[in-house]
Design a protein around this motif. Structure first.
Motif, PDB file in Angstrom:
ATOM      1  N   VAL A  56      16.741 -15.862  -4.040  1.00  0.00           N
ATOM      2  CA  VAL A  56      16.884 -14.904  -3.053  1.00  0.00           C
ATOM      3  C   VAL A  56      18.647 -15.695  -3.178  1.00  0.00           C
ATOM      4  O   VAL A  56      19.164 -14.833  -2.906  1.00  0.00           O
ATOM      5  CB  VAL A  56      16.463 -16.057  -1.701  1.00  0.00           C
ATOM      6  N   THR A  57      18.893 -16.716  -3.098  1.00  0.00           N
ATOM      7  CA  THR A  57      20.046 -17.562  -3.291  1.00  0.00           C
ATOM      8  C   THR A  57      21.525 -17.103  -4.398  1.00  0.00           C
ATOM      9  O   THR A  57      22.333 -16.760  -3.796  1.00  0.00           O
ATOM     10  CB  THR A  57      19.778 -18.976  -3.734  1.00  0.00           C
ATOM     11  N   GLY A  58      20.735 -16.601  -5.198  1.00  0.00           N
ATOM     12  CA  GLY A  58      21.424 -15.764  -6.282  1.00  0.00           C
ATOM     13  C   GLY A  58      21.765 -14.351  -6.289  1.00  0.00           C
ATOM     14  O   GLY A  58      23.366 -13.645  -6.190  1.00  0.00           O
ATOM     15  N   LEU A  59      20.792 -13.829  -5.234  1.00  0.00           N
ATOM     16  CA  LEU A  59      20.847 -12.231  -5.096  1.00  0.00           C
ATOM     17  C   LEU A  59      22.507 -12.418  -3.753  1.00  0.00           C
ATOM     18  O   LEU A  59      22.826 -11.365  -3.729  1.00  0.00           O
ATOM     19  CB  LEU A  59      19.773 -11.635  -4.842  1.00  0.00           C
ATOM     20  N   VAL A  60      21.717 -12.931  -2.564  1.00  0.00           N
ATOM     21  CA  VAL A  60      22.742 -13.061  -1.658  1.00  0.00           C
ATOM     22  C   VAL A  60      24.255 -13.197  -2.286  1.00  0.00           C
ATOM     23  O   VAL A  60      24.562 -12.808  -1.747  1.00  0.00           O
ATOM     24  CB  VAL A  60      22.558 -13.981  -0.818  1.00  0.00           C
ATOM     25  N   PHE A  61      24.206 -14.842  -3.022  1.00  0.00           N
ATOM     26  CA  PHE A  61      25.553 -14.917  -3.322  1.00  0.00           C
ATOM     27  C   PHE A  61      26.355 -14.132  -4.155  1.00  0.00           C
ATOM     28  O   PHE A  61      27.364 -13.547  -4.084  1.00  0.00           O
ATOM     29  CB  PHE A  61      25.659 -15.918  -4.169  1.00  0.00           C
ATOM     30  N   GLN A  62      25.321 -12.970  -5.218  1.00  0.00           N
ATOM     31  CA  GLN A  62      26.068 -12.110  -5.654  1.00  0.00           C
ATOM     32  C   GLN A  62      26.569 -10.512  -5.215  1.00  0.00           C
ATOM     33  O   GLN A  62      27.028 -10.357  -4.738  1.00  0.00           O
ATOM     34  CB  GLN A  62      25.507 -11.606  -6.995  1.00  0.00           C
ATOM     35  N   ALA A  63      26.188 -10.295  -3.891  1.00  0.00           N
ATOM     36  CA  ALA A  63      26.768  -9.215  -2.403  1.00  0.00           C
ATOM     37  C   ALA A  63      28.072  -9.999  -2.017  1.00  0.00           C
ATOM     38  O   ALA A  63      28.385  -9.130  -2.114  1.00  0.00           O
ATOM     39  CB  ALA A  63      25.271  -9.202  -2.108  1.00  0.00           C
ATOM     40  N   GLY A  64      27.413 -11.359  -1.540  1.00  0.00           N
ATOM     41  CA  GLY A  64      28.531 -12.358  -1.097  1.00  0.00           C
ATOM     42  C   GLY A  64      30.033 -11.592  -1.651  1.00  0.00           C
ATOM     43  O   GLY A  64      30.865 -11.955  -1.443  1.00  0.00           O
ATOM     44  N   LEU A  65      29.295 -12.010  -3.289  1.00  0.00           N
ATOM     45  CA  LEU A  65      30.728 -11.995  -4.419  1.00  0.00           C
ATOM     46  C   LEU A  65      31.811 -10.412  -4.456  1.00  0.00           C
ATOM     47  O   LEU A  65      32.826  -9.863  -4.261  1.00  0.00           O
ATOM     48  CB  LEU A  65      30.300 -12.588  -5.411  1.00  0.00           C
ATOM     49  N   VAL A  66      30.288  -9.435  -3.585  1.00  0.00           N
ATOM     50  CA  VAL A  66      31.358  -8.223  -4.717  1.00  0.00           C
ATOM     51  C   VAL A  66      31.886  -8.089  -2.800  1.00  0.00           C
ATOM     52  O   VAL A  66      33.210  -7.551  -2.675  1.00  0.00           O
ATOM     53  CB  VAL A  66      30.189  -6.616  -4.529  1.00  0.00           C
ATOM     54  N   VAL A  67      31.063  -8.211  -1.492  1.00  0.00           N
ATOM     55  CA  VAL A  67      31.456  -7.631  -0.536  1.00  0.00           C
ATOM     56  C   VAL A  67      33.585  -9.122  -0.424  1.00  0.00           C
ATOM     57  O   VAL A  67      34.564  -8.104   0.393  1.00  0.00           O
ATOM     58  CB  VAL A  67      30.840  -8.685   0.670  1.00  0.00           C
ATOM     59  N   GLY A  68      33.874  -9.906  -1.245  1.00  0.00           N
ATOM     60  CA  GLY A  68      34.302 -10.456  -0.843  1.00  0.00           C
ATOM     61  C   GLY A  68      35.361  -9.999  -2.078  1.00  0.00           C
ATOM     62  O   GLY A  68      36.670 -10.699  -1.773  1.00  0.00           O
ATOM     63  N   TYR A  69      35.091  -9.602  -3.201  1.00  0.00           N
ATOM     64  CA  TYR A  69      36.018  -8.843  -3.634  1.00  0.00           C
ATOM     65  C   TYR A  69      36.360  -7.546  -3.477  1.00  0.00           C
ATOM     66  O   TYR A  69      38.051  -7.665  -3.494  1.00  0.00           O
ATOM     67  CB  TYR A  69      35.207  -8.626  -5.205  1.00  0.00           C
ATOM     68  N   LEU A  70      36.164  -6.736  -2.514  1.00  0.00           N
ATOM     69  CA  LEU A  70      36.434  -5.784  -1.404  1.00  0.00           C
ATOM     70  C   LEU A  70      37.455  -6.231  -0.601  1.00  0.00           C
ATOM     71  O   LEU A  70      38.550  -5.516  -0.355  1.00  0.00           O
ATOM     72  CB  LEU A  70      34.822  -4.853  -1.388  1.00  0.00           C
ATOM     73  N   ARG A  71      36.684  -6.716  -0.411  1.00  0.00           N
ATOM     74  CA  ARG A  71      37.836  -7.586   0.951  1.00  0.00           C
ATOM     75  C   ARG A  71      39.440  -7.395   0.665  1.00  0.00           C
ATOM     76  O   ARG A  71      40.570  -7.422   1.316  1.00  0.00           O
ATOM     77  CB  ARG A  71      37.380  -8.601   2.257  1.00  0.00           C
ATOM     78  N   SER A  72      39.052  -8.544  -0.628  1.00  0.00           N
ATOM     79  CA  SER A  72      40.396  -9.178  -1.212  1.00  0.00           C
ATOM     80  C   SER A  72      41.508  -7.930  -2.328  1.00  0.00           C
ATOM     81  O   SER A  72      42.576  -8.722  -2.113  1.00  0.00           O
ATOM     82  CB  SER A  72      40.474 -10.145  -2.378  1.00  0.00           C
ATOM     83  N   ARG A  73      40.952  -7.040  -2.336  1.00  0.00           N
ATOM     84  CA  ARG A  73      42.022  -6.037  -2.758  1.00  0.00           C
ATOM     85  C   ARG A  73      42.814  -5.140  -1.233  1.00  0.00           C
ATOM     86  O   ARG A  73      42.158  -4.911  -0.510  1.00  0.00           O
ATOM     87  CB  ARG A  73      41.417  -4.616  -3.462  1.00  0.00           C
ATOM     88  N   PRO A  74      44.044  -4.973  -1.529  1.00  0.00           N
ATOM     89  CA  PRO A  74      45.193  -5.040  -0.021  1.00  0.00           C
ATOM     90  C   PRO A  74      45.175  -3.273   0.203  1.00  0.00           C
ATOM     91  O   PRO A  74      44.654  -2.804  -1.098  1.00  0.00           O
ATOM     92  CB  PRO A  74      46.134  -4.702  -0.426  1.00  0.00           C
TER      93      PRO A  74
END
Length: 145
Positions: free
Chosen positions: A116-134
């Protein structure tokens, strides 16, 4: 062109990804052990808490490892990323095996918390990456606005 807010420009993509991965994991530190305690008792909750903590730590170290891989030669990027994934999975497997040798640990809550932690963390990584792009707002030649 539309400029990104100053707070987005100051944060690196890795920092945004780590923040995006850790923020949704933070409630799991309380929620998963609490639900596990209600379902299976105290030692199961301790096992789940260990699962959340160790899994989050391994995935954070994996992101930092990927950062190191990306700073190296581009010819080895895919192999290096795969190597980081293999090391992460091996560390988690060895951790599960080592903790399963104890008498007090319950393996099922530990493994469920890992997943569960791995899946939530990976989904959060994707969201964080998408938000970091100008975002770019470009007017092409001949285009009227």
């Amino acid at each position: 062109m539309t400029a990104a807010p100053a707070t987005l420009r100051a944060r690196t993509p890795v920092a945004s990804m780590l923040l995006g991965g850790l923020l949704p994991v933070a409630p799991l530190v309380v929620l998963v052990p609490l639900l596990t305690w209600a379902a299976a008792g105290g030692w199961a909750a301790v096992s789940a808490l260990l699962g959340v903590g160790i899994s989050a730590a391994v995935f954070v170290l994996g992101v930092l490892g990927i950062r190191g891989v990306l700073s190296g030669p581009t010819a080895t990027t895919m192999a290096g990323a795969f190597g980081v994934l293999i090391v992460q999975m091996a560390v988690l497997a060895v951790t599960i095996w080592a903790l399963a040798q104890t008498t007090w640990l319950q393996v099922l809550p530990l493994v469920v918390a890992f997943v569960v932690t791995g899946l939530v963390f990976q989904a959060g990584l994707v969201v964080g990456y998408l938000r970091s792009r100008p975002q770019l707002d470009v007017t092409l030649p001949g285009e009227v606005r």
